[in-house]
Structures are given as structure tokens and as C-alpha cells.
Enzyme design. Structure first.
Site, PDB file in Angstrom:
ATOM      1  N   HIS A  20       7.242  18.090  23.221  1.00 61.71           N
ATOM      2  CA  HIS A  20       8.442  18.623  22.539  1.00 61.71           C
ATOM      3  C   HIS A  20       8.096  18.814  21.064  1.00 61.71           C
ATOM      4  O   HIS A  20       8.025  17.858  20.303  1.00 61.71           O
ATOM      5  CB  HIS A  20       9.612  17.643  22.674  1.00 61.71           C
ATOM      6  CG  HIS A  20      10.877  18.083  21.995  1.00 61.71           C
ATOM      7  ND1 HIS A  20      12.097  18.046  22.628  1.00 61.71           N
ATOM      8  CD2 HIS A  20      11.137  18.571  20.747  1.00 61.71           C
ATOM      9  CE1 HIS A  20      13.040  18.484  21.804  1.00 61.71           C
ATOM     10  NE2 HIS A  20      12.469  18.804  20.643  1.00 61.71           N
ATOM     11  N   HIS A  22       8.561  21.670  17.488  1.00 65.25           N
ATOM     12  CA  HIS A  22       9.072  22.899  16.865  1.00 65.25           C
ATOM     13  C   HIS A  22       7.983  23.453  15.954  1.00 65.25           C
ATOM     14  O   HIS A  22       7.545  22.768  15.029  1.00 65.25           O
ATOM     15  CB  HIS A  22      10.326  22.591  16.040  1.00 65.25           C
ATOM     16  CG  HIS A  22      11.429  22.012  16.862  1.00 65.25           C
ATOM     17  ND1 HIS A  22      12.399  22.783  17.468  1.00 65.25           N
ATOM     18  CD2 HIS A  22      11.695  20.725  17.225  1.00 65.25           C
ATOM     19  CE1 HIS A  22      13.218  22.000  18.157  1.00 65.25           C
ATOM     20  NE2 HIS A  22      12.817  20.743  18.026  1.00 65.25           N
ATOM     21  N   LYS A 105      15.305  25.490  28.035  1.00 69.32           N
ATOM     22  CA  LYS A 105      15.912  24.501  27.146  1.00 69.32           C
ATOM     23  C   LYS A 105      17.417  24.699  27.038  1.00 69.32           C
ATOM     24  O   LYS A 105      17.884  25.797  26.752  1.00 69.32           O
ATOM     25  CB  LYS A 105      15.267  24.625  25.756  1.00 69.32           C
ATOM     26  CG  LYS A 105      15.743  23.605  24.728  1.00 69.32           C
ATOM     27  CD  LYS A 105      15.296  22.199  25.070  1.00 69.32           C
ATOM     28  CE  LYS A 105      16.018  21.153  24.239  1.00 69.32           C
ATOM     29  NZ  LYS A 105      15.409  20.886  22.976  1.00 69.32           N
ATOM     30  N   HIS A 142      18.851  18.994  25.170  1.00 69.35           N
ATOM     31  CA  HIS A 142      19.261  18.263  23.964  1.00 69.35           C
ATOM     32  C   HIS A 142      20.541  17.553  24.368  1.00 69.35           C
ATOM     33  O   HIS A 142      21.601  18.177  24.456  1.00 69.35           O
ATOM     34  CB  HIS A 142      19.484  19.201  22.777  1.00 69.35           C
ATOM     35  CG  HIS A 142      19.927  18.447  21.551  1.00 69.35           C
ATOM     36  ND1 HIS A 142      19.096  18.220  20.478  1.00 69.35           N
ATOM     37  CD2 HIS A 142      21.086  17.800  21.269  1.00 69.35           C
ATOM     38  CE1 HIS A 142      19.738  17.481  19.578  1.00 69.35           C
ATOM     39  NE2 HIS A 142      20.954  17.218  20.037  1.00 69.35           N
ATOM     40  N   HIS A 180      14.059  13.687  23.537  1.00 70.03           N
ATOM     41  CA  HIS A 180      14.248  12.756  22.416  1.00 70.03           C
ATOM     42  C   HIS A 180      15.377  11.751  22.647  1.00 70.03           C
ATOM     43  O   HIS A 180      16.375  11.758  21.941  1.00 70.03           O
ATOM     44  CB  HIS A 180      14.414  13.487  21.086  1.00 70.03           C
ATOM     45  CG  HIS A 180      15.373  14.665  21.063  1.00 70.03           C
ATOM     46  ND1 HIS A 180      16.592  14.652  21.663  1.00 70.03           N
ATOM     47  CD2 HIS A 180      15.262  15.895  20.489  1.00 70.03           C
ATOM     48  CE1 HIS A 180      17.201  15.795  21.462  1.00 70.03           C
ATOM     49  NE2 HIS A 180      16.404  16.580  20.757  1.00 70.03           N
ATOM     50  N   ASP A 253       9.074  15.892  18.707  1.00 64.57           N
ATOM     51  CA  ASP A 253      10.212  16.574  18.073  1.00 64.57           C
ATOM     52  C   ASP A 253       9.914  16.824  16.599  1.00 64.57           C
ATOM     53  O   ASP A 253      10.835  16.831  15.772  1.00 64.57           O
ATOM     54  CB  ASP A 253      11.517  15.784  18.244  1.00 64.57           C
ATOM     55  CG  ASP A 253      12.744  16.609  17.880  1.00 64.57           C
ATOM     56  OD1 ASP A 253      12.647  17.855  17.860  1.00 64.57           O
ATOM     57  OD2 ASP A 253      13.791  16.002  17.594  1.00 64.57           O
TER      58      ASP A 253
HETATM   59  C1  NCD Z   1      15.440  20.119  15.593  1.00 63.44           C
HETATM   60  C2  NCD Z   1      15.098  21.336  14.727  1.00 63.44           C
HETATM   61  O1  NCD Z   1      15.080  21.207  13.491  1.00 63.44           O
HETATM   62  O2  NCD Z   1      14.820  22.397  15.275  1.00 63.44           O
HETATM   63  N1  NCD Z   1      16.089  19.134  14.774  1.00 63.44           N
HETATM   64  C3  NCD Z   1      16.228  17.822  15.031  1.00 63.44           C
HETATM   65  O3  NCD Z   1      16.888  17.144  14.253  1.00 63.44           O
HETATM   66  N2  NCD Z   1      15.670  17.255  16.070  1.00 63.44           N
HETATM   67  C4  NCD Z   1      16.270  20.543  16.769  1.00 63.44           C
HETATM   68  C5  NCD Z   1      16.345  19.498  17.863  1.00 63.44           C
HETATM   69  O4  NCD Z   1      15.356  19.145  18.475  1.00 63.44           O
HETATM   70  O5  NCD Z   1      17.453  19.026  18.159  1.00 63.44           O
HETATM   71 ZN    ZN Z   2      13.570  19.190  18.987  1.00 63.58          ZN
HETATM   72 ZN    ZN Z   3      17.112  18.458  20.139  1.00 63.66          ZN
END
Ligand code: NCD
Ligand code: ZN
Ligand code: ZN
Length: 351
Positions: A20, A22, A105, A142, A180, A253
Site C-alpha cells: 500500500h 502513494h 480500491k 479505506h 492500514h 501507506d
Molecule cells: C493518504 C493520501 O495522502 O493519499 N492519506 C493518509 O492519511 N493515509 C490517503 C489514504 O491512504 O487514506
Molecule cells: Zn493510503
Molecule cells: Zn486510506
């Protein structure tokens, strides 16, 4: 007499994967991909771009942009996802599956960063969920409700009862990853289901509880969603991650936001951990006296859940005290990685 064991000077594990992450797009993508690619063989890349990645075609194009940002000589496989919206059809799911998309997702609309296009009511996506169940495409969730009346610290546990449990009853063969997880309730829920449900756990939720965010001053770099909870929840996560249970695996995450969007009056949710991700996990596992359990959590359980081969390469970490940089300059804006106060006691061998 009690013999003191000297701490191991290094640890080698099969190369881990990040289930996971970003990676964003554009200049930010170029800045952050090398960090993930340096530590992880593969990563499941979240689709919450603006606009989101909702189709197979967009996922394939995004995959190419990610690969272009991988440093020469580094082997890294991005695993792509698409973003479920109210308009996702069964045909969209089939096309995505055929294009190699590994999962879909679910962001409840408004739950987190870039989730405005998310699902407003689950009955609207029933045909897509039915197709996923039939084709064996996992749903990544999520897991937080968005009802403003629900306290932010309760949004995950309420989601279990009001959304996840009914969803699993309606689609009993749908494979689901609760992303998460942050609460004891979520750990217990995952443990109560024998098959088809797993969870990722971040390094920051293993290391920190809500005092890190709120006590002695507001620290915005610790702000993420789901928000850090009480210490007892952190302890439940640590027990799950180090317990050898195949239903729990690594998902950082890592969620970069420019410094000025974290250090401001209404800061973005997301902790940027990619530069030191595996170091943070080692730190948490060592504190729990469970270094020998790290490899299964970081390198085996996730691959097994997704039906992918385990990695053949290895990653070594050395015990060394160091202070990672507090700021990473990018082409346009700086990033602040989440580093524990006092620095780190482990470092990736080629780091
Ligand atoms: C994530 C993001 O910034 O894209 N932020 C977070 O606080 N985890 C999005 C997510 O995974 O919920
Ligand atoms: Zn995330
Ligand atoms: Zn998330």
C-alpha cells in the site's frame, strides 16, 4: 545469573514488498519513486490521483510513468489498482483484470485525501463487487465511515460493524484487504475471519500512538488517516504484526504531501515514510523483541495473499545510529519524511 545477549549487528530478509503506497504523479512521482524502488521489489500503488485512476487504460499509462521514474539498474514492479466510483461497471472490472490490475480500491466518498470521487453508497457498486467476487479481484478498503457525527477516533471501528461486516455477508467470496488498520477492533475482526480477509499495517501505526501527534505540541507530520489511536491499539497492531499471522502484512501507506500543505492551518492527512520505511518497521519489530518475525510480515504474507511468488532477492539492514535528513528537496516543493525523534538505529545496507 542472567546472560545479556549482544544485539545482532545486521539482519537480512528476503526483499520486502509494500502492499500500500502513494506515489502521486508528475514532479512528486519522480521525487518519491526512487525511495520505494530502493527498498521494495514490488508495491501496490494507490489510485487516488486527481482525477483518480478509474480505468485499465489509465492504470497502464500511470504504470509507465512510474516505471520511467525508477532509477536505472533498479528492479521494481509497480502493481496497479483502480479506484472504485459509483459509476464503475462490471465491464470496467473485467477490463482491469485483463490488463493486469491487481486490485480495486474503495474510498468511502470524503473519507481521506483525494476521495471526493469515492463511493457514496455501496448498493450503487453491487455489479462491480459481484464481478470482482466472480473474477477473484481483491477489494482494498479505506475502512472509515464518513458520518460527521462519528468521532474521528471511532470511524474505523464503526466501519467494521456498519459497512465491512454487511459487505462481507453480501459478497462472501469477495477477497478483501482492510488497509492500514489502526485499532484493536479491526485486528480482532480480521482474526475472526478464516479466509479471504487480510489487513495491511503501517510502520507509523506500529511505532506511534496519538500522543506523538497531539501531546506537547501539534506535530502535523504525524497526521494521517486513519488517525493515530491510543497506545493500547498500537500494542494490538504490534502483536498482530509480530504474531506470525498470515492475515497481516506490510503496507507503508507512505503518502507524501508538500511541506506547506502539512504545516498549515488545515493540513493534509498522510505520513511520508518511504525514505526510511523498512528501517521504521525494523525499529518497531526490535522494540517488540520480534526481529525474527519481520521477514514473514514484510516479505511473505502479502505475496501469499495476492498469489504472487515470494521475492528471491535479499535486503540487509545494519545496526547503525544515524539521523536521516529532515527535509528532501524536490523539483518544486520540499518533503518532510517521518523520522522518530533521536533518529534511527538501523540502516539499509546500500542506503
Ligand atoms: C493518504 C493520501 O495522502 O493519499 N492519506 C493518509 O492519511 N493515509 C490517503 C489514504 O491512504 O487514506
Ligand atoms: Zn493510503
Ligand atoms: Zn486510506
Amino acid at each position: 545469573m542472567c546472560a545479556t545477549r549482544s544485539p545482532v549487528p545486521s539482519i537480512t530478509i528476503a526483499q520486502p514488498d509494500d502492499w500500500h503506497v502513494h506515489l502521486r504523479d508528475g514532479a512528486m512521482l519522480s521525487a518519491v519513486v526512487p525511495y520505494t524502488a530502493r527498498q521494495f521489489a514490488r508495491a501496490i500503488v494507490m489510485p487516488n490521483l486527481l482525477p483518480p485512476i478509474t480505468t485499465a487504460e489509465q492504470a497502464l499509462a500511470y504504470r509507465q510513468r512510474i516505471l520511467s521514474a525508477v532509477p536505472a539498474g533498479v528492479a521494481f514492479t509497480p502493481l496497479m489498482t483502480i479506484y472504485l466510483t459509483d459509476r464503475t461497471t462490471a465491464a470496467d472490472i473485467a477490463r482491469a483484470r485483463d490488463a493486469g490490475v491487481v486490485a480495486v480500491k474503495l474510498y468511502p466518498a470524503g473519507a481521506t485525501t483525494n476521495s471526493d470521487a469515492g463511493v457514496t453508497a455501496l448498493h450503487r457498486v453491487a455489479p462491480a463487487l459481484e464481478a470482482m467476487q466472480r473474477l477473484g479481484v481483491p477489494l482494498l478498503v479505506h475502512g472509515e465511515v464518513t458520518d460527521p457525527a462519528v468521532d474521528i477516533f471511532d470511524r474505523e471501528s464503526v466501519f467494521l460493524d456498519t459497512v465491512l461486516d454487511p459487505l462481507r455477508k453480501d459478497f462472501p467470496a469477495l477477497r478483501v484487504v482492510m488497509e492500514h488498520v489502526t485499532t484493536r477492533e479491526a485486528v480482532q475482526y480480521v482474526q475472526s475471519v478464516a479466509q479471504g480477509l487480510a489487513a495491511t499495517i503501517t510502520a507509523h501505526h506500529l511505532l506511534f500512538h496519538r500522543n506523538a501527534l497531539l501531546a506537547g505540541g501539534l506535530r502535523p507530520h504525524y497526521y494521517c488517516l486513519p488517525i493515530l489511536k491510543r497506545a493500547e491499539h498500537r500494542d494490538a497492531l504490534l502483536a498482530a504484526a509480530t504474531g506470525g499471522d498470515r492475515r497481516f502484512f506490510l503496507g507503508t501507506d507512505s503518502a507524501p504531501h508538500p511541506i506547506h500543505r502539512k504545516e498549515c492551518a488545515q493540513g493534509c492527512a498522510g505520513c511520508f515514510t518511504a525514505p526510511v520505511a523498512i528501517e521504521l518497521y525494523v525499529t518497531a519489530f526490535e522494540a517488540a523483541g520480534a526481529l525474527d518475525r519481520l521477514e514473514a510480515f514484510a516479505s511473505h504474507h502479502g505475496a501469499d495473499f495476492y498469489g504472487l511468488p515470494r521475492n528471491l532477492g535479499a535486503l540487509t539492514l545494519h545496526r547503525v545510529a544515524w539521523e536521516p535528513p529532515k527535509r528532501i528537496d524536490t523539483a518544486d516543493e520540499g518533503l518532510h519524511p517521518l523520522i522518530p525523534e533521536g533518529g534511527l538505529g538501523w540502516r539499509v545496507a546500500n542506503g
